[in-house]
Design a protein around this motif. Structure first.
Motif, PDB file in Angstrom:
ATOM      1  N   ILE A 129       3.245  72.600 -63.155  1.00 34.59           N
ATOM      2  CA  ILE A 129       4.372  72.070 -63.913  1.00 34.59           C
ATOM      3  C   ILE A 129       5.731  72.512 -63.391  1.00 34.59           C
ATOM      4  O   ILE A 129       6.741  72.032 -63.858  1.00 34.59           O
ATOM      5  CB  ILE A 129       4.247  72.423 -65.410  1.00 34.59           C
ATOM      6  CG1 ILE A 129       4.254  73.926 -65.616  1.00 34.59           C
ATOM      7  CG2 ILE A 129       3.021  71.774 -66.006  1.00 34.59           C
ATOM      8  CD1 ILE A 129       4.294  74.353 -67.065  1.00 34.59           C
ATOM      9  N   ASN A 180       9.948  74.997 -65.800  1.00 31.18           N
ATOM     10  CA  ASN A 180       9.409  74.592 -67.098  1.00 31.18           C
ATOM     11  C   ASN A 180       9.176  75.783 -68.013  1.00 31.18           C
ATOM     12  O   ASN A 180       8.675  75.610 -69.108  1.00 31.18           O
ATOM     13  CB  ASN A 180       8.081  73.843 -66.935  1.00 31.18           C
ATOM     14  CG  ASN A 180       8.287  72.356 -66.912  1.00 31.18           C
ATOM     15  OD1 ASN A 180       9.356  71.856 -67.232  1.00 31.18           O
ATOM     16  ND2 ASN A 180       7.265  71.640 -66.537  1.00 31.18           N
ATOM     17  N   HIS A 192       4.151  71.969 -73.009  1.00 39.09           N
ATOM     18  CA  HIS A 192       3.431  70.729 -72.721  1.00 39.09           C
ATOM     19  C   HIS A 192       2.041  70.881 -73.331  1.00 39.09           C
ATOM     20  O   HIS A 192       1.336  71.840 -73.042  1.00 39.09           O
ATOM     21  CB  HIS A 192       3.278  70.515 -71.208  1.00 39.09           C
ATOM     22  CG  HIS A 192       4.571  70.272 -70.509  1.00 39.09           C
ATOM     23  ND1 HIS A 192       4.954  69.033 -70.083  1.00 39.09           N
ATOM     24  CD2 HIS A 192       5.575  71.114 -70.168  1.00 39.09           C
ATOM     25  CE1 HIS A 192       6.126  69.106 -69.506  1.00 39.09           C
ATOM     26  NE2 HIS A 192       6.536  70.370 -69.535  1.00 39.09           N
ATOM     27  N   TYR A 219      -0.358  63.279 -75.534  1.00 39.82           N
ATOM     28  CA  TYR A 219       0.439  64.259 -74.795  1.00 39.82           C
ATOM     29  C   TYR A 219       1.795  64.439 -75.474  1.00 39.82           C
ATOM     30  O   TYR A 219       2.433  63.463 -75.864  1.00 39.82           O
ATOM     31  CB  TYR A 219       0.623  63.754 -73.359  1.00 39.82           C
ATOM     32  CG  TYR A 219       1.612  64.505 -72.507  1.00 39.82           C
ATOM     33  CD1 TYR A 219       1.340  65.790 -72.074  1.00 39.82           C
ATOM     34  CD2 TYR A 219       2.808  63.915 -72.119  1.00 39.82           C
ATOM     35  CE1 TYR A 219       2.244  66.476 -71.272  1.00 39.82           C
ATOM     36  CE2 TYR A 219       3.717  64.582 -71.312  1.00 39.82           C
ATOM     37  CZ  TYR A 219       3.436  65.868 -70.894  1.00 39.82           C
ATOM     38  OH  TYR A 219       4.320  66.548 -70.102  1.00 39.82           O
ATOM     39  N   ALA A 233       5.521  66.780 -74.937  1.00 42.34           N
ATOM     40  CA  ALA A 233       6.237  67.645 -74.003  1.00 42.34           C
ATOM     41  C   ALA A 233       7.642  67.922 -74.497  1.00 42.34           C
ATOM     42  O   ALA A 233       8.351  67.006 -74.933  1.00 42.34           O
ATOM     43  CB  ALA A 233       6.313  66.999 -72.625  1.00 42.34           C
ATOM     44  N   GLN A 263      11.214  68.437 -73.410  1.00 42.42           N
ATOM     45  CA  GLN A 263      11.946  68.025 -72.211  1.00 42.42           C
ATOM     46  C   GLN A 263      13.366  68.574 -72.172  1.00 42.42           C
ATOM     47  O   GLN A 263      14.234  68.020 -71.511  1.00 42.42           O
ATOM     48  CB  GLN A 263      12.006  66.493 -72.126  1.00 42.42           C
ATOM     49  CG  GLN A 263      10.657  65.843 -72.148  1.00 42.42           C
ATOM     50  CD  GLN A 263      10.775  64.336 -72.203  1.00 42.42           C
ATOM     51  OE1 GLN A 263      10.347  63.670 -71.289  1.00 42.42           O
ATOM     52  NE2 GLN A 263      11.362  63.804 -73.263  1.00 42.42           N
ATOM     53  N   PRO A 309       3.799  62.750 -66.621  1.00 48.53           N
ATOM     54  CA  PRO A 309       3.520  63.900 -67.485  1.00 48.53           C
ATOM     55  C   PRO A 309       3.385  65.202 -66.693  1.00 48.53           C
ATOM     56  O   PRO A 309       2.936  65.211 -65.554  1.00 48.53           O
ATOM     57  CB  PRO A 309       2.182  63.524 -68.132  1.00 48.53           C
ATOM     58  CG  PRO A 309       2.199  62.039 -68.140  1.00 48.53           C
ATOM     59  CD  PRO A 309       2.883  61.647 -66.860  1.00 48.53           C
ATOM     60  N   PHE A 310       3.785  66.286 -67.308  1.00 47.03           N
ATOM     61  CA  PHE A 310       3.724  67.652 -66.799  1.00 47.03           C
ATOM     62  C   PHE A 310       4.741  67.946 -65.698  1.00 47.03           C
ATOM     63  O   PHE A 310       4.777  69.047 -65.175  1.00 47.03           O
ATOM     64  CB  PHE A 310       2.305  68.042 -66.351  1.00 47.03           C
ATOM     65  CG  PHE A 310       1.320  68.042 -67.479  1.00 47.03           C
ATOM     66  CD1 PHE A 310       1.309  69.071 -68.403  1.00 47.03           C
ATOM     67  CD2 PHE A 310       0.430  66.998 -67.637  1.00 47.03           C
ATOM     68  CE1 PHE A 310       0.427  69.068 -69.470  1.00 47.03           C
ATOM     69  CE2 PHE A 310      -0.468  66.985 -68.694  1.00 47.03           C
ATOM     70  CZ  PHE A 310      -0.469  68.026 -69.615  1.00 47.03           C
TER      71      PHE A 310
END
Length: 158
Positions: free
Chosen positions: A7, A11, A16, A39, A41, A43, A91-92
């Motif tokens: 990731i 991050n 996540h 999912y 997350a 951000q 994603p991630f």
């Protein structure tokens, strides 16, 4: 817990989370697969991203010499961060530098034909069709809302 290389080191402090459920049925000649993934997350300044993914696929194996596979995946992204170029972050990925978001879908349908002349060799042709809607922009579509791909090859397994 995700590994940092997966990731990115920026991050740290951003959460996540994902979970999924799925299954398959194998009837010999026919194999069916299905699944669902959710999912979330963090951000950074653009807020929380929520995605829902549904996938369905089938594999038909009429003989040991060849098989055919078809599948469909629909990806619903809500408040997904966009890159500086306007593409949706996958994603991630670290999206902490994002200043814009988009909400939309990314649907992929695909098919393949594989020929197995001997057990450790596959000769194949495969293709897929990508379609995005709303505020989802896939970088591989190069600012278009569709992309098509066809590949062929030989794979040797040892």
């Amino acid at each position: 817990m995700l590994e940092i290389p997966t990731i990115g080191t920026t991050n740290v402090g951003h959460i996540h989370q994902s979970w999924g459920a799925g299954g398959n049925w194998d009837g010999g000649l026919l194999r069916l697969n299905t699944g669902y993934i959710h999912y979330n997350a963090d951000q950074g300044v653009v807020g929380i991203r929520n995605d829902d993914v549904v996938t369905v696929s089938a594999k038909v194996t009429p003989s040991k010499l060849y098989d055919v596979e078809v599948g469909w995946q629909d990806f619903f992204a809500h408040n997904a961060a966009l890159t500086a170029s306007g593409f949706t972050f996958v994603p991630f990925k670290d999206a902490s530098s994002a200043t814009m978001t988009g909400t939309g879908t990314r649907m992929t349908t695909y098919a393949s034909f594989m020929y197995h002349p001997i057990p450790n060799v596959d000769v194949y042709i495969a293709g897929d069709h990508l379609k995005t809607t709303g505020g989802y922009s896939a970088s591989q579509a190069h600012l278009h809302d569709t992309a098509d791909e066809v590949v062929t090859g030989v794979r040797y397994k040892w």
